[in-house]
Scaffold this active site. Structure first.
Site, PDB file in Angstrom:
ATOM      1  N   ASP A   1      -5.394  -7.354  -6.736  1.00 31.61           N
ATOM      2  CA  ASP A   1      -5.777  -7.659  -5.288  1.00 31.61           C
ATOM      3  C   ASP A   1      -6.273  -9.579  -5.169  1.00 31.61           C
ATOM      4  O   ASP A   1      -7.105  -8.666  -4.148  1.00 31.61           O
ATOM      5  CB  ASP A   1      -5.258  -7.441  -4.101  1.00 31.61           C
TER       6      ASP A   1
ATOM      7  N   ALA B   1     -15.972  -9.049 -10.278  1.00 27.49           N
ATOM      8  CA  ALA B   1     -14.892  -7.886 -11.298  1.00 27.49           C
ATOM      9  C   ALA B   1     -13.761  -8.047 -12.462  1.00 27.49           C
ATOM     10  O   ALA B   1     -13.951  -7.319 -13.598  1.00 27.49           O
ATOM     11  CB  ALA B   1     -13.440  -8.507  -9.882  1.00 27.49           C
TER      12      ALA B   1
ATOM     13  N   ARG C   1       0.689  -1.582   0.170  1.00 27.21           N
ATOM     14  CA  ARG C   1       0.198   0.326  -0.501  1.00 27.21           C
ATOM     15  C   ARG C   1       0.777   1.487  -0.221  1.00 27.21           C
ATOM     16  O   ARG C   1       0.518   1.620  -0.299  1.00 27.21           O
ATOM     17  CB  ARG C   1      -0.713  -0.016   0.820  1.00 27.21           C
TER      18      ARG C   1
ATOM     19  N   PHE D   1     -10.988  -5.560  -6.614  1.00 23.00           N
ATOM     20  CA  PHE D   1     -10.721  -6.569  -6.226  1.00 23.00           C
ATOM     21  C   PHE D   1     -11.034  -5.526  -4.716  1.00 23.00           C
ATOM     22  O   PHE D   1      -9.612  -5.938  -3.545  1.00 23.00           O
ATOM     23  CB  PHE D   1      -9.812  -7.981  -5.267  1.00 23.00           C
TER      24      PHE D   1
ATOM     25  N   CYS E   1      -1.946 -14.626  -3.453  1.00 24.53           N
ATOM     26  CA  CYS E   1      -2.149 -14.629  -2.338  1.00 24.53           C
ATOM     27  C   CYS E   1      -2.219 -16.504  -2.251  1.00 24.53           C
ATOM     28  O   CYS E   1      -2.815 -16.975  -0.649  1.00 24.53           O
ATOM     29  CB  CYS E   1      -3.111 -14.096  -1.040  1.00 24.53           C
TER      30      CYS E   1
END
Length: 393
Positions: free
Chosen positions: A297, A277, A209, A225, A337
């Protein structure tokens, strides 16, 4: 204490201190062992290999607590491990009241996640072993952290693989408020620790970030996302010209609006799009939309080896769409992730996406999780978050 006898030749990973024993490596169980019981792990020739938690319903049959034959697994063991984990989180740039306190295998506590949000520690007990010792862990956390409340968010689907039911609620101390406010550098965020994703917020993306904020000035930013708006708020604080949040959850988008207001960045034109999305990105592509910075993300696409091929298709699709939305010189921050997605495979998938999009791109940086989310050298699976920063050339 029961013994788990390993098949001949299957002890190599344990000798390298990898803490998992898979069901396919187990020759037999000698003695009685219930879920969460501490067991001894021995080789086919009787060599002692480790002491861990037994989970008869999981494909990970044993999670090793210790490779020291003299170390007992009791309340004092968990207090020592927790104290060491907390001491290791005194890191530059990691806010004391918004950090990961325990990162499972990395801290020698397989199956346990603990995050701190202001005056509350939020825990996930994801395996049979830590479930067995929940009371001892909660007591030690309350003592060592001094938090007003220790709250459980063991409502993750992975518990079913351990034969455990979802649980959430207060373990020690006070009930958390509806929203807990945290600080992250110049940013402030409201966290829903009782109903948000995981423990409430994605602390692992803290450094990324900051990087988005550093590159956002004057750019039109798409936060895809978006969840509760973390990347978009960071971009606005970094001087973005415009921010668009794209998120399927109405509740998450509402919190993104509140986070925007909390940070007093309403002067930056901000749009909140509640939509799938993939469908919305295709609509934007067809409409000729262009952005100078895009963040991808997504949630975990691969939760098993069998789903990895499908996950690759999903990552390629979403990165292909993002590549076509980028203006010349635009930046893409793209993440996975999924622990099963190897960094090199992810890089190849993204490269293939740009190739199919007919765009050339430079990789400016490889990205990962924040320092308070460490991975053990003997447990590479702990390096679950991988990302790339690319610039369209």
């Amino acid at each position: 204490m029961a013994e788990i006898v390993i098949l001949p030749g299957r002890e190599k990973s344990l000798l390298r201190r990898h803490p998992w024993v898979f069901s396919g490596a187990v020759a037999r169980v000698e003695g009685r062992a219930r879920p969460g019981d501490t067991v001894e792990v021995v080789s086919a020739k009787g060599r002692w290999l480790g002491r861990g938690a037994f989970s008869p319903e999981s494909n990970i049959r044993v999670r090793v607590w210790t490779f020291d034959p003299k170390e007992a697994v009791d309340a004092a063991f968990f207090r020592r491990r927790l104290a060491a984990a907390l001491a290791a989180r005194d890191l530059p740039g990691v806010p004391p009241a918004a950090r990961r306190l325990v990162a499972a295998e990395a801290d020698g506590l397989p199956g346990l996640i603990v995050d701190r949000y202001a005056d509350f520690a939020v825990c996930q007990f994801l395996a049979a072993g830590v479930e067995r010792y929940k009371a001892e862990i909660a007591d030690a956390l309350a003592e060592l952290t001094g938090c007003a409340g220790i709250y459980e968010r063991s409502d993750a689907e992975v518990r079913a693989k351990e034969g455990l039911t979802p649980l959430s609620g207060v373990l020690r101390g006070a009930e958390p408020p509806d929203l807990v406010e945290i600080e992250e550098g110049p940013a402030r965020y409201l966290v829903d620790v009782r109903a948000g994703h995981k423990t409430g917020f994605y602390l692992d993306q803290r450094d990324n970030r900051r990087l988005v904020a550093a590159h956002a000035a004057g750019r039109r930013v798409l936060n895809c996302f978006a969840y509760t708006g973390g990347f978009g708020v960071a971009a606005a604080l970094g001087g973005a010209r415009e921010v668009v949040h794209l998120e399927a959850s109405a509740a998450a988008l509402d919190l993104a609006r509140r986070n925007t207001a909390l940070n007093q960045v309403e002067q930056v034109p901000t749009t909140y799009l509640e939509a799938d999305a993939f469908a919305k990105l295709r609509e934007m592509r067809d409409a000729g939309e262009r952005f100078h910075l895009v963040v991808l993300d997504p949630p975990k696409f691969a939760d098993s080896k069998a789903s990895l091929e499908r996950a690759c298709r999903g990552y390629k699709d979403v990165n292909l769409l993002a590549a076509r939305l980028l203006a010349p010189g635009g930046l893409l921050f793209t993440f996975s992730c999924s622990g099963l997605m190897e960094p090199d495979l992810f890089a190849k998938v993204v490269a293939d996406a740009f190739l199919d999009a007919g765009r050339d791109a430079l990789v400016l940086a490889r990205l990962s999780q924040a320092a308070d989310h460490p991975a053990s050298a003997s447990f590479p699976e702990g390096s679950y978050l991988k990302g790339l920063l690319l610039r369209v050339s």
